[in-house]
Motif scaffolding. Structure first.
Motif, PDB file in Angstrom:
ATOM      1  N   GLY A  83     -79.486  -4.335  22.150  1.00 11.56           N
ATOM      2  CA  GLY A  83     -80.127  -3.874  23.374  1.00 11.56           C
ATOM      3  C   GLY A  83     -79.971  -4.822  24.542  1.00 11.56           C
ATOM      4  O   GLY A  83     -80.524  -4.597  25.611  1.00 11.56           O
ATOM      5  N   ARG A  84     -79.217  -5.937  24.395  1.00  8.38           N
ATOM      6  CA  ARG A  84     -78.992  -6.862  25.517  1.00  8.38           C
ATOM      7  C   ARG A  84     -77.626  -7.515  25.361  1.00  8.38           C
ATOM      8  O   ARG A  84     -77.019  -7.505  24.285  1.00  8.38           O
ATOM      9  CB  ARG A  84     -80.094  -7.925  25.572  1.00  8.38           C
ATOM     10  CG  ARG A  84     -80.224  -8.754  24.306  1.00  8.38           C
ATOM     11  CD  ARG A  84     -81.441  -9.687  24.370  1.00  8.38           C
ATOM     12  NE  ARG A  84     -81.649 -10.416  23.140  1.00  8.38           N
ATOM     13  CZ  ARG A  84     -81.067 -11.562  22.822  1.00  8.38           C
ATOM     14  NH1 ARG A  84     -80.187 -12.116  23.671  1.00  8.38           N
ATOM     15  NH2 ARG A  84     -81.320 -12.162  21.671  1.00  8.38           N
ATOM     16  N   ASP A  85     -77.133  -8.096  26.443  1.00  5.89           N
ATOM     17  CA  ASP A  85     -75.828  -8.780  26.416  1.00  5.89           C
ATOM     18  C   ASP A  85     -75.962 -10.129  25.743  1.00  5.89           C
ATOM     19  O   ASP A  85     -76.926 -10.864  25.962  1.00  5.89           O
ATOM     20  CB  ASP A  85     -75.308  -8.964  27.850  1.00  5.89           C
ATOM     21  CG  ASP A  85     -74.943  -7.626  28.487  1.00  5.89           C
ATOM     22  OD1 ASP A  85     -74.613  -6.688  27.728  1.00  5.89           O
ATOM     23  OD2 ASP A  85     -74.987  -7.523  29.727  1.00  5.89           O
ATOM     24  N   LEU A  86     -74.946 -10.478  24.901  1.00  9.95           N
ATOM     25  CA  LEU A  86     -74.933 -11.746  24.169  1.00  9.95           C
ATOM     26  C   LEU A  86     -73.604 -12.448  24.476  1.00  9.95           C
ATOM     27  O   LEU A  86     -72.551 -11.812  24.461  1.00  9.95           O
ATOM     28  CB  LEU A  86     -75.065 -11.485  22.665  1.00  9.95           C
ATOM     29  CG  LEU A  86     -75.444 -12.681  21.795  1.00  9.95           C
ATOM     30  CD1 LEU A  86     -76.839 -13.184  22.155  1.00  9.95           C
ATOM     31  CD2 LEU A  86     -75.398 -12.288  20.315  1.00  9.95           C
ATOM     32  N   TYR A  87     -73.693 -13.773  24.755  1.00 13.92           N
ATOM     33  CA  TYR A  87     -72.493 -14.521  25.145  1.00 13.92           C
ATOM     34  C   TYR A  87     -72.360 -15.797  24.332  1.00 13.92           C
ATOM     35  O   TYR A  87     -73.344 -16.438  23.972  1.00 13.92           O
ATOM     36  CB  TYR A  87     -72.546 -14.899  26.638  1.00 13.92           C
ATOM     37  CG  TYR A  87     -72.473 -13.705  27.556  1.00 13.92           C
ATOM     38  CD1 TYR A  87     -71.241 -13.179  27.913  1.00 13.92           C
ATOM     39  CD2 TYR A  87     -73.637 -13.113  28.054  1.00 13.92           C
ATOM     40  CE1 TYR A  87     -71.159 -12.073  28.759  1.00 13.92           C
ATOM     41  CE2 TYR A  87     -73.564 -12.014  28.888  1.00 13.92           C
ATOM     42  CZ  TYR A  87     -72.329 -11.501  29.239  1.00 13.92           C
ATOM     43  OH  TYR A  87     -72.256 -10.419  30.066  1.00 13.92           O
ATOM     44  N   SER A  94     -66.147 -21.335  29.798  1.00 13.10           N
ATOM     45  CA  SER A  94     -66.308 -19.940  30.243  1.00 13.10           C
ATOM     46  C   SER A  94     -67.069 -19.138  29.203  1.00 13.10           C
ATOM     47  O   SER A  94     -67.100 -19.488  28.019  1.00 13.10           O
ATOM     48  CB  SER A  94     -64.935 -19.308  30.497  1.00 13.10           C
ATOM     49  OG  SER A  94     -64.155 -19.316  29.316  1.00 13.10           O
ATOM     50  N   ASP A  95     -67.678 -18.040  29.687  1.00 15.97           N
ATOM     51  CA  ASP A  95     -68.460 -17.171  28.799  1.00 15.97           C
ATOM     52  C   ASP A  95     -67.546 -16.264  27.987  1.00 15.97           C
ATOM     53  O   ASP A  95     -66.468 -15.842  28.446  1.00 15.97           O
ATOM     54  CB  ASP A  95     -69.411 -16.286  29.612  1.00 15.97           C
ATOM     55  CG  ASP A  95     -70.611 -17.076  30.113  1.00 15.97           C
ATOM     56  OD1 ASP A  95     -70.757 -18.236  29.707  1.00 15.97           O
ATOM     57  OD2 ASP A  95     -71.391 -16.521  30.916  1.00 15.97           O
ATOM     58  N   LEU A  96     -68.002 -15.961  26.756  1.00 20.44           N
ATOM     59  CA  LEU A  96     -67.285 -15.044  25.873  1.00 20.44           C
ATOM     60  C   LEU A  96     -68.285 -13.985  25.402  1.00 20.44           C
ATOM     61  O   LEU A  96     -69.203 -14.288  24.645  1.00 20.44           O
ATOM     62  CB  LEU A  96     -66.719 -15.801  24.663  1.00 20.44           C
ATOM     63  CG  LEU A  96     -66.079 -14.930  23.568  1.00 20.44           C
ATOM     64  CD1 LEU A  96     -64.795 -14.294  24.096  1.00 20.44           C
ATOM     65  CD2 LEU A  96     -65.792 -15.756  22.324  1.00 20.44           C
ATOM     66  N   PRO A  97     -68.131 -12.739  25.854  1.00 20.17           N
ATOM     67  CA  PRO A  97     -69.046 -11.686  25.380  1.00 20.17           C
ATOM     68  C   PRO A  97     -68.808 -11.404  23.903  1.00 20.17           C
ATOM     69  O   PRO A  97     -67.663 -11.204  23.485  1.00 20.17           O
ATOM     70  CB  PRO A  97     -68.689 -10.477  26.257  1.00 20.17           C
ATOM     71  CG  PRO A  97     -67.307 -10.724  26.747  1.00 20.17           C
ATOM     72  CD  PRO A  97     -67.132 -12.212  26.829  1.00 20.17           C
ATOM     73  N   VAL A  98     -69.878 -11.414  23.133  1.00 20.49           N
ATOM     74  CA  VAL A  98     -69.731 -11.270  21.689  1.00 20.49           C
ATOM     75  C   VAL A  98     -70.826 -10.373  21.117  1.00 20.49           C
ATOM     76  O   VAL A  98     -71.840 -10.110  21.757  1.00 20.49           O
ATOM     77  CB  VAL A  98     -69.800 -12.643  20.977  1.00 20.49           C
ATOM     78  CG1 VAL A  98     -68.615 -13.507  21.334  1.00 20.49           C
ATOM     79  CG2 VAL A  98     -71.127 -13.342  21.306  1.00 20.49           C
TER      80      VAL A  98
END
Length: 415
Positions: A83-87, A94-98
């Protein structure tokens, strides 16, 4: 066999497309498979022994440490970031969406946590493209709505006169429809009136003419008894005609809204006895009206309208009951509410007729040979409505009828 299983597990670890990271009970990295190294752009063994927070963006360090400690206290298999973005954080910062799923196991008394990591960079790009396209579509839709609104405004300006004309036409049609409906209702009332009047007026007028003609023939002194008989018939017929006219006058005043109420206080027990006295002149042989009353005696309502209600209901009870039959008036006054039930053992009213008894000019099928206008109960109902009360009817053919009137005390309406 165990060595073969270990080989398979090693191959699974080495060749898995998802990142696999193993940490110990202190939150330090023990193992990372090649897929996880490629995701975070580190070399082999470069992160072994480092805290797992090295792969978390700095802005999430404090929260992650607390969450990790809570997880170690009560470990369970679960999906993180629902239910939310995790990085995650790459080597270059740099950020990595995972997406991350957690598992755990114990070995030699120590807790180990397995993190299965999926790089969702492509998915996020697709989602962002979808969001961007959605915004563009929303903008296009808004532009279309604006253009449509402008077009509608122009069309509305040009058709305003037509709309007003249509509105006036609809209004005229409605007024015409209402007028036709009223005309139809009035025509039906007139038809019923003509039918009733032709019957009700003909009988007493014929009686008056015939009795008057016969009286002129009885010239001798010994004919006085015969003259008295016809004089009585003439008086009864005139009284009946007067009752008919009173009904029409009352209905006319009601229809014109000229009947106004004026509340006053009076002794209701005494009032009921007076009402019975008023109808004593039309009581048939052997008929007796018994009045029973309980409760308080002081009551406030429009005395004149209430008298008309009582006289009408009592007259009906007398008219539609045979000689020698009893009529009862049971009244009770309590909690500022008066209930009066008038019961007879007369001809009764059929179920079919009961639903029409309070309409104008309606008479029961078993009452056509008895004098009446068909207005009495309608007028009673209208008077009771003016007094904020209600009336109930219980009846059975051949076994009589009971009319129960309920009225509220109108003391608060006395000026």
């Amino acid at each position: 066999m165990m060595q073969a299983d270990a080989t398979h597990l090693t191959s699974l670890f080495e060749h898995a497309t998802e990142g696999i990271i193993l940490t110990n009970g202190e939150g330090k990295i023990v193992l990372m498979n090649p897929a996880s190294l490629r995701m975070f752009e580190y070399e082999a063994n470069e992160l072994i022994g480092q805290p797992i927070e090295v792969l978390i963006p700095h802005r999430f360090h404090h929260r992650h440490s607390t969450q990790r400690e809570n997880f170690y206290l009560q470990p369970q298999n679960r999906v993180m970031g629902k239910g939310r973005d995790l990085y995650g954080r790459k080597k270059d910062g740099s950020d990595l969406p995972v997406e991350v799923s957690l598992g755990f196991y114990h070995r030699d008394g120590e807790l180990y946590v397995i993190a299965f990591v999926v790089d969702i960079t492509d998915r996020k790009m697709i989602e962002e493209n979808i969001l961007r396209q959605q915004k563009e579509l929303e903008k296009m839709a808004e532009d279309m709505r604006r253009l449509n609104a402008e077009l509608e405004n122009k069309v509305e300006e040009r058709t305003m006169i037509l709309k007003e004309a249509l509105h006036e036409l609809e209004k005229s049609q409605q007024e015409l429809s209402e007028a036709l409906s009223q005309e139809k209702e009035l025509s039906e009332i007139k038809s019923r009136f003509v039918s009733m009047a032709s019957h009700e007026f003909r009988t007493p007028l014929s009686t008056v003419l015939s009795s008057a003609a016969l009286i002129s023939k009885y010239t001798k002194t010994e004919d006085q008894e015969k003259r008295d008989k016809h004089i009585k018939r003439i008086k009864d017929s005139v009284n009946h005609l007067n009752e008919i006219l009173e009904d029409f006058l009352s209905l006319g005043k009601l229809e014109e809204g000229k009947v106004l109420t004026k509340a006053e206080k009076f002794d209701v027990k005494e009032f009921l006895e007076e009402s019975v006295d008023e109808v004593s002149g039309i009581i048939k042989t052997g008929q007796k009206i018994e009045v029973r009353f309980e409760g308080d005696t002081e009551f406030a309502t429009d005395k004149k309208l209430f008298r008309n209600i009582m006289i009408n209901l009592l007259s009906n009870a007398i008219k539609f009951s045979p000689e020698g039959s009893p009529i009862s008036v049971d009244a009770r006054l309590a909690d500022r509410r008066l209930q009066v039930a008038i019961k007879d053992e007369g001809i009764g009213i059929s179920e079919e007729d009961q639903q029409h008894m309070f309409t104008t000019f309606y008479r029961g099928k078993n009452a056509f040979n008895i004098q009446g206008t068909g207005l009495g109960l309608h007028i009673v109902k209208r008077y009771i409505d003016l007094l904020h009360g209600n009336i109930r009817m219980q009846s059975q053919l051949g076994k009589g009828s009971t009319f129960t009137v309920e009225l509220p005390d109108l003391s608060g309406h006395i000026n």
